[in-house]
Design a protein around this motif. Structure first.
Motif, PDB file in Angstrom:
ATOM      1  N   UNK A 170       0.798  -1.218   0.000  1.00  0.00           N
ATOM      2  CA  UNK A 170       0.000   0.000   0.000  1.00  0.00           C
ATOM      3  C   UNK A 170       0.831   1.269   0.000  1.00  0.00           C
ATOM      4  N   UNK A 171       1.850   1.317   0.834  1.00  0.00           N
ATOM      5  CA  UNK A 171       2.670   2.527   0.928  1.00  0.00           C
ATOM      6  C   UNK A 171       3.393   2.828  -0.372  1.00  0.00           C
ATOM      7  N   UNK A 172       3.911   1.810  -1.032  1.00  0.00           N
ATOM      8  CA  UNK A 172       4.641   2.076  -2.273  1.00  0.00           C
ATOM      9  C   UNK A 172       3.708   2.494  -3.402  1.00  0.00           C
ATOM     10  N   UNK A 173       2.414   2.228  -3.262  1.00  0.00           N
ATOM     11  CA  UNK A 173       1.445   2.618  -4.283  1.00  0.00           C
ATOM     12  C   UNK A 173       0.711   3.919  -3.953  1.00  0.00           C
ATOM     13  N   UNK A 174       1.190   4.661  -2.969  1.00  0.00           N
ATOM     14  CA  UNK A 174       0.601   5.964  -2.636  1.00  0.00           C
ATOM     15  C   UNK A 174       0.773   6.915  -3.814  1.00  0.00           C
ATOM     16  N   UNK A 175      -0.244   7.724  -4.073  1.00  0.00           N
ATOM     17  CA  UNK A 175      -0.088   8.800  -5.054  1.00  0.00           C
ATOM     18  C   UNK A 175       0.719   9.943  -4.451  1.00  0.00           C
ATOM     19  N   UNK A 176       0.475  10.205  -3.155  1.00  0.00           N
ATOM     20  CA  UNK A 176       1.134  11.317  -2.472  1.00  0.00           C
ATOM     21  C   UNK A 176       1.092  11.022  -0.981  1.00  0.00           C
ATOM     22  N   UNK A 177       2.137  11.410  -0.296  1.00  0.00           N
ATOM     23  CA  UNK A 177       2.191  11.220   1.157  1.00  0.00           C
ATOM     24  C   UNK A 177       2.842  12.419   1.820  1.00  0.00           C
ATOM     25  N   UNK A 178       2.419  12.686   3.027  1.00  0.00           N
ATOM     26  CA  UNK A 178       3.037  13.709   3.873  1.00  0.00           C
ATOM     27  C   UNK A 178       3.371  13.029   5.190  1.00  0.00           C
ATOM     28  N   UNK A 179       4.608  13.152   5.614  1.00  0.00           N
ATOM     29  CA  UNK A 179       5.005  12.615   6.908  1.00  0.00           C
ATOM     30  C   UNK A 179       5.666  13.717   7.715  1.00  0.00           C
TER      31      UNK A 179
END
Length: 135
Positions: A36-45
């Protein structure tokens, strides 16, 4: 606001799972988190020193459908504006990457629904009903 480190990459799967659990969200398997994480369109951490304290992601097909997911702020860091900061970054991405007719959805747990309303999200009921199937 304290100096936090903001990145635009998903966290590693262990950090992700731990933050979800610490914030009262459901757990995910290591395999599901990795995929799931590698298929994110965009992420903010958001990190405090080296510890993940907040995150949010956008998933979807990148054109017609987008979903805001994983908005999480570690309980000891809540009330500092980090949820708003995450939403601002996610909305900036959506404003630049959606198209006429794109559908952006999210599932809101109370009281977070109050935050999402500030960014233009509205309830779908009675026109439609949110549904899910959990495995």
């Amino acid at each position: 606001m304290k100096d936090f480190k903001i990145t635009y990459d998903p966290p590693n799967e262990v950090e992700y799972i731990n933050l979800r659990l610490e914030t009262g969200m459901s757990g995910k398997s290591l395999e599901a988190a990795q995929i799931g994480l590698k298929n994110s369109l965009f992420a903010v951490t958001i990190y405090d020193e080296f510890a993940l304290v907040a995150m949010g992601r956008i998933i979807g097909d990148g054109g017609a459908f987008f979903q805001v997911v994983d908005i999480a702020v570690k309980p000891s860091f809540q009330g500092r504006g980090l949820g708003k900061l995450i939403m601002k970054e996610l909305m900036n991405y959506l404003n630049e990457h959606t198209y006429e007719g794109s559908y952006v959805s999210l599932i809101a747990d109370e009281p977070a629904n109050n935050l999402y309303e500030q960014y233009g999200f509205a309830y779908t009921y009675p026109e439609s009903h949110g549904m899910y199937r959990k495995y």
